[in-house]
Design an enzyme around this catalytic site. Structure first.
Site, PDB file in Angstrom:
ATOM      1  N   PRO A  10       0.779  -1.243   0.000  1.00 46.84           N
ATOM      2  CA  PRO A  10       0.000   0.000   0.000  1.00 46.84           C
ATOM      3  C   PRO A  10       0.808   1.289   0.000  1.00 46.84           C
ATOM      4  CG  PRO A  10      -0.154  -1.087   2.117  1.00 46.84           C
ATOM      5  CD  PRO A  10       0.502  -2.068   1.174  1.00 46.84           C
ATOM      6  N   ASN A  11       0.268   2.271  -0.738  1.00 41.43           N
ATOM      7  CA  ASN A  11       0.812   3.630  -0.812  1.00 41.43           C
ATOM      8  C   ASN A  11       2.082   3.743  -1.654  1.00 41.43           C
ATOM      9  OD1 ASN A  11      -1.204   4.669   1.090  1.00 41.43           O
ATOM     10  ND2 ASN A  11      -0.094   3.399   2.558  1.00 41.43           N
ATOM     11  N   ARG A  18       5.403  10.898  -2.437  1.00 45.27           N
ATOM     12  CA  ARG A  18       5.121  10.504  -1.057  1.00 45.27           C
ATOM     13  C   ARG A  18       6.337  10.713  -0.151  1.00 45.27           C
ATOM     14  NH1 ARG A  18       4.757   4.354   1.340  1.00 45.27           N
ATOM     15  NH2 ARG A  18       4.102   4.928   3.452  1.00 45.27           N
ATOM     16  N   TYR A  23      11.285   8.557   1.350  1.00 46.67           N
ATOM     17  CA  TYR A  23      11.251   7.578   0.258  1.00 46.67           C
ATOM     18  C   TYR A  23      11.930   8.068  -1.015  1.00 46.67           C
ATOM     19  CZ  TYR A  23       7.912   5.479   3.426  1.00 46.67           C
ATOM     20  OH  TYR A  23       7.324   4.947   4.538  1.00 46.67           O
ATOM     21  N   ASN A  72       7.987  -5.752  -1.067  1.00 48.07           N
ATOM     22  CA  ASN A  72       7.909  -4.590  -0.172  1.00 48.07           C
ATOM     23  C   ASN A  72       6.462  -4.535   0.292  1.00 48.07           C
ATOM     24  OD1 ASN A  72       7.719  -2.191   1.163  1.00 48.07           O
ATOM     25  ND2 ASN A  72       8.970  -1.058  -0.301  1.00 48.07           N
ATOM     26  N   ALA A  75       3.045  -1.152   4.772  1.00 47.59           N
ATOM     27  CA  ALA A  75       2.443  -1.225   6.118  1.00 47.59           C
ATOM     28  C   ALA A  75       1.952  -2.616   6.488  1.00 47.59           C
ATOM     29  CB  ALA A  75       1.302  -0.228   6.220  1.00 47.59           C
ATOM     30  N   ASP A  85       1.344 -16.047   6.494  1.00 46.62           N
ATOM     31  CA  ASP A  85       0.915 -17.428   6.231  1.00 46.62           C
ATOM     32  C   ASP A  85       1.022 -17.774   4.741  1.00 46.62           C
ATOM     33  OD1 ASP A  85      -1.733 -17.524   8.768  1.00 46.62           O
ATOM     34  OD2 ASP A  85       0.448 -17.832   8.891  1.00 46.62           O
ATOM     35  N   GLU A  96      12.628  -9.704   1.652  1.00 47.13           N
ATOM     36  CA  GLU A  96      11.782  -8.653   2.209  1.00 47.13           C
ATOM     37  C   GLU A  96      12.516  -7.339   1.970  1.00 47.13           C
ATOM     38  OE1 GLU A  96      10.396  -6.923   6.602  1.00 47.13           O
ATOM     39  OE2 GLU A  96      10.984  -9.049   6.397  1.00 47.13           O
ATOM     40  N   HIS A  98      12.585  -3.009   2.000  1.00 49.50           N
ATOM     41  CA  HIS A  98      12.069  -1.718   2.446  1.00 49.50           C
ATOM     42  C   HIS A  98      12.976  -0.607   1.925  1.00 49.50           C
ATOM     43  CE1 HIS A  98       9.329  -3.764   5.170  1.00 49.50           C
ATOM     44  NE2 HIS A  98      10.355  -4.504   5.562  1.00 49.50           N
ATOM     45  N   ILE A  99      12.392   0.438   1.359  1.00 48.48           N
ATOM     46  CA  ILE A  99      13.158   1.566   0.850  1.00 48.48           C
ATOM     47  C   ILE A  99      13.894   2.250   2.007  1.00 48.48           C
ATOM     48  CG2 ILE A  99      12.949   3.866  -0.206  1.00 48.48           C
ATOM     49  CD1 ILE A  99      10.459   2.694  -1.716  1.00 48.48           C
ATOM     50  N   SER A 100      13.189   2.421   3.118  1.00 53.29           N
ATOM     51  CA  SER A 100      13.771   3.066   4.305  1.00 53.29           C
ATOM     52  C   SER A 100      14.292   2.015   5.275  1.00 53.29           C
ATOM     53  CB  SER A 100      12.697   3.911   5.007  1.00 53.29           C
ATOM     54  OG  SER A 100      11.667   3.060   5.508  1.00 53.29           O
ATOM     55  N   ARG A 105      13.385   3.792  12.359  1.00 52.59           N
ATOM     56  CA  ARG A 105      12.192   4.640  12.384  1.00 52.59           C
ATOM     57  C   ARG A 105      11.411   4.419  13.675  1.00 52.59           C
ATOM     58  NH1 ARG A 105       9.264   4.327   6.729  1.00 52.59           N
ATOM     59  NH2 ARG A 105       8.070   5.971   7.775  1.00 52.59           N
TER      60      ARG A 105
END
Ligand code: DHK
Length: 146
Positions: A10-11, A18, A23, A72, A75, A85, A96, A98-100, A105
């Site tokens: 999402p997002n 954003r 990001y 990614n 949230a 699952d 997995e 993540h940009i950040s 954080r």
């Protein structure tokens, strides 16, 4: 040759506009182009959704069709047991992404459900990290790592 699935949660469709201080300003379309370039002959299924159901459906598709998953989850990383699952059923390597750097954080971004099954985690490299994840995925596939 089975494809690599690059799945975005999402997002992330708002990348470029954003929270650029977190990001960056690279758009999702630019990220997709970078992933396809890095993948060379390897087919890439590059997708984004704001829907948890759809993300899980794509993981199910990858279970049957994919060589590896770069995800990614945004949230959903911190909320979705259902996504965990689904990923548990995937036999190939899972990165997995993540940009950040989520661990630098706020505490709400520290406990990842996805990390409980991911082969490896890449975080904090910015959007430029996606092509690196594609290259890393190729080595994991070659080594048949789960
Ligand atoms: C993206 C998001 O949308 C957040 O919910 C995560 C992740 C971090 C990222 O860094 O790519 O916490």
């Amino acid at each position: 040759m089975k494809p690599i699935y690059v799945l975005n949660g999402p997002n992330l469709n708002r990348l470029g506009k954003r929270e650029p201080e977190i990001y960056g300003t690279t758009t999702l379309a630019e990220i997709e182009a970078g992933c396809r370039d890095a993948a060379g002959d390897r087919p890439v299924e590059f997708r984004q959704t704001n829907s948890e159901e759809r993300l899980i459906d794509w993981v199910h598709e990858a279970i049957d069709e994919g060589a590896g998953i770069i995800i990614n989850p945004a949230a959903f990383t911190f909320t979705s047991l259902a996504l965990l699952d689904a990923l548990k059923m995937f036999k190939g390597p899972i990165i997995e992404f993540h940009i950040s750097n989520i661990h630098r954080r706020e505490p709400i971004y520290h406990r990842s459900y996805v990390s409980m099954t991911a082969t490896t985690v890449m975080a904090g490299l910015g959007a430029e990290g996606y092509p690196l994840a594609v290259r890393a995925m190729e080595t994991l596939i070659a080594r048949e790592v789960r």
